[in-house]
Design a protein around this motif. Structure first.
Motif, short mmCIF file in Angstrom:
data_model
loop_
_atom_site.label_atom_id
_atom_site.label_comp_id
_atom_site.label_asym_id
_atom_site.label_seq_id
_atom_site.Cartn_x
_atom_site.Cartn_y
_atom_site.Cartn_z
N ARG A 185 -0.55 4.21 11.86
CA ARG A 185 -1.98 4.29 12.73
C ARG A 185 -2.84 3.19 12.22
N LYS A 186 -3.25 2.85 11.20
CA LYS A 186 -4.16 1.80 10.87
C LYS A 186 -3.80 0.45 11.43
N LYS A 229 8.37 -6.80 0.88
CA LYS A 229 9.30 -5.61 1.15
C LYS A 229 8.99 -5.08 2.49
N GLY A 230 9.88 -5.11 3.44
CA GLY A 230 9.62 -4.56 4.80
C GLY A 230 9.80 -5.76 5.77
N ARG A 231 10.45 -5.81 6.49
CA ARG A 231 10.78 -6.94 7.49
C ARG A 231 10.85 -6.51 9.05
N VAL A 232 10.20 -7.30 9.86
CA VAL A 232 10.22 -7.19 11.20
C VAL A 232 11.53 -7.70 11.76
N HIS A 233 12.25 -7.02 12.47
CA HIS A 233 13.54 -7.27 13.05
C HIS A 233 13.45 -7.71 14.80
N ALA A 234 12.31 -7.30 15.19
CA ALA A 234 12.22 -7.32 16.69
C ALA A 234 10.67 -7.00 17.23
N THR A 235 10.15 -7.59 18.15
CA THR A 235 8.89 -6.97 18.63
C THR A 235 9.00 -7.14 20.14
N LEU A 243 0.88 -1.29 -0.05
CA LEU A 243 0.01 -0.08 0.02
C LEU A 243 0.74 1.34 0.05
N VAL A 244 1.94 1.24 0.83
CA VAL A 244 2.81 2.24 0.54
C VAL A 244 3.57 2.45 -0.39
N THR A 254 0.72 6.67 3.24
CA THR A 254 1.84 7.10 3.70
C THR A 254 2.23 6.17 4.62
N LEU A 255 3.69 5.90 5.06
CA LEU A 255 4.23 4.96 6.02
C LEU A 255 3.23 5.27 7.47
N PRO A 256 3.31 6.63 7.83
CA PRO A 256 2.49 6.87 9.01
C PRO A 256 1.13 6.57 8.99
#
Length: 86
Positions: free
Chosen positions: A15-16, A69-75, A2-3, A9-11
């Motif tokens: 928020r969503k 595209k876009g990867r989580v590295h930590a939670t 979507l971005v 936008t990323l912000p």
């Protein structure tokens, strides 16, 4: 997706995916503020990776094999690391 396609936008996406659901369920989370729970996700919005496996009990997904595209590295939940890629 979507971005990258300019639909959000990323912000707006953040928020969503965090603040809005927290408000909907009246949870004290989804924001950064003094005294608020330290719940964070650290991610690289540019990193590309291929979906190969899961950290849950589920073993099936329509996204297997997809390049994303876009990867989580930590939670971090409540100030404690609950997931780390490395």
């Amino acid at each position: 997706e979507l971005v990258d396609k300019g639909l959000l936008t990323l912000p707006q996406l953040m928020r969503k995916m965090s603040l809005n659901p927290a408000r909907l369920y009246r949870l004290d989370c989804g924001r950064l503020a003094a005294g608020a729970p330290a719940d964070l996700v650290l991610f690289d919005p540019e990193e590309e990776w291929t979906v190969e496996g899961f950290h849950s009990k589920s073993s099936n997904s329509p996204f297997l094999g997809w390049k994303l595209k876009g990867r989580v590295h930590a939670t971090i939940c409540g100030g404690k690391i609950v997931y780390s890629l490395g």
